[in-house]
Design a protein around this motif. Structure first.
Motif, mmCIF file in Angstrom:
data_model
loop_
_atom_site.group_PDB
_atom_site.id
_atom_site.type_symbol
_atom_site.label_atom_id
_atom_site.label_comp_id
_atom_site.label_asym_id
_atom_site.label_seq_id
_atom_site.Cartn_x
_atom_site.Cartn_y
_atom_site.Cartn_z
ATOM 1 N N LEU A 25 1.764 21.599 37.096
ATOM 2 C CA LEU A 25 3.102 21.360 37.652
ATOM 3 C C LEU A 25 3.019 20.905 39.107
ATOM 4 C CD1 LEU A 25 6.215 21.594 37.167
ATOM 5 C CD2 LEU A 25 6.031 23.872 38.195
ATOM 6 N N LEU A 26 2.163 21.535 39.889
ATOM 7 C CA LEU A 26 2.065 21.195 41.312
ATOM 8 C C LEU A 26 1.783 19.717 41.530
ATOM 9 C CD1 LEU A 26 0.128 24.256 42.750
ATOM 10 C CD2 LEU A 26 2.496 23.616 43.232
ATOM 11 N N LEU B 31 12.889 20.514 39.287
ATOM 12 C CA LEU B 31 12.558 21.023 40.618
ATOM 13 C C LEU B 31 12.622 19.901 41.651
ATOM 14 C CD1 LEU B 31 9.656 23.460 39.719
ATOM 15 C CD2 LEU B 31 11.862 24.102 40.723
ATOM 16 N N ASN B 32 12.110 18.726 41.307
ATOM 17 C CA ASN B 32 12.175 17.580 42.226
ATOM 18 C C ASN B 32 13.620 17.193 42.515
ATOM 19 O OD1 ASN B 32 9.404 17.337 42.581
ATOM 20 N ND2 ASN B 32 9.174 15.951 40.842
ATOM 21 N N ALA C 291 9.193 19.864 36.218
ATOM 22 C CA ALA C 291 8.906 19.164 37.475
ATOM 23 C C ALA C 291 10.093 18.313 37.905
ATOM 24 C CB ALA C 291 7.660 18.298 37.324
ATOM 25 N N ARG D 70 2.875 17.332 39.961
ATOM 26 C CA ARG D 70 4.060 16.554 39.618
ATOM 27 C C ARG D 70 5.207 16.760 40.603
ATOM 28 N NH1 ARG D 70 1.555 17.927 34.545
ATOM 29 N NH2 ARG D 70 1.974 16.444 32.851
ATOM 30 N N LEU D 71 5.041 17.675 41.556
ATOM 31 C CA LEU D 71 6.106 17.961 42.506
ATOM 32 C C LEU D 71 5.992 17.027 43.700
ATOM 33 C CD1 LEU D 71 6.163 21.876 42.369
ATOM 34 C CD2 LEU D 71 7.547 20.222 41.074
ATOM 35 N N SER D 72 7.135 16.471 44.127
ATOM 36 C CA SER D 72 7.129 15.438 45.162
ATOM 37 C C SER D 72 7.720 15.911 46.487
ATOM 38 C CB SER D 72 7.898 14.215 44.658
ATOM 39 O OG SER D 72 9.207 14.586 44.270
ATOM 40 N N ASP E 268 13.617 17.780 46.354
ATOM 41 C CA ASP E 268 13.070 16.586 47.005
ATOM 42 C C ASP E 268 14.017 15.973 48.021
ATOM 43 O OD1 ASP E 268 10.969 14.852 47.468
ATOM 44 O OD2 ASP E 268 11.653 13.418 45.981
#
Length: 194
Positions: free
Chosen positions: A69-70, A40-41, A37, A72-74, A45
């Motif tokens: 995971l979703l 990816l952020n 996460a 935790r995604l911002s 982000d």
């Protein structure tokens, strides 16, 4: 399902764990999800030039990983799923079969594919190639686990949560014969094949 069938399935499932070896506990699993996460952020982000990415979970193995995971995604995203398999109820790969294709238009989009495990890599390589042929601008692969099978794979994930030994594992979305996707940790089980 009859009571006899349910009892038989329960016994078979419990037998798989009877001599299983704990590989990663729940804490290590959650730390791995946090790691993916964060990566990816970090990438999406604050990327003003990034398109609104389409995130595709590969069912059924990625259901647990995708769901956790979703949260935790911002960054803004669209989520859907695909269903592709090489295993069915077997423990060895076979012919690739698409059960559900992407429903959203992937053309000119960044597509983030989430999967539970990169084993031999044939399935994810096929998914990436198919999405690119459908016009995706970029396909980013994020896997919960990468199994060390001791040979080169046809695809390399962009983000990996955990590295697994070359053993047959269950838990956190990964199953054996349909059993034990629901475990919060990762166990190596004994099968006829590693």
């Amino acid at each position: 399902m009859s009571d006899i069938d349910a009892k038989s399935h329960t016994e078979q499932a419990r037998a798989l764990l009877a001599n299983a070896e704990l590989i990663f506990d729940e804490n290590a699993v959650q730390n791995a999800v946090d790691k993916v996460a964060q990566k990816l952020n970090d990438r999406f982000d604050n990327d003003e030039g990034a398109s609104f990415p389409l995130v595709l979970g590969v069912m059924g193995g990625a259901v647990v990983f995708s769901g956790q995971l979703l949260t935790r995604l911002s960054f803004p995203l669209e989520f859907d799923y695909i269903h592709i398999t090489r295993y069915g109820t077997k423990d060895r790969g076979g012919k690739i079969e698409w059960k559900v294709e992407p429903r959203a238009d992937v053309r000119d989009r960044t597509v983030i594919v989430l999967d539970d495990i990169l084993d031999e890599g044939e399935t994810l390589a096929h998914v990436k190639e198919r999405l690119l042929s459908m016009g995706a601008a970029e396909v980013v692969l994020a896997v919960f686990a990468d199994k060390n099978i001791g040979k080169k794979k046809p695809v390399t994930p962009d983000y990996i949560g955990l590295e697994l030994p070359n053993k047959f594992v269950v838990g956190y979305g990964m199953d054996a014969y349909g059993y034990w996707r629901n475990l919060p940790d990762i166990w190596a089980i004994q099968t006829g094949n590693a």
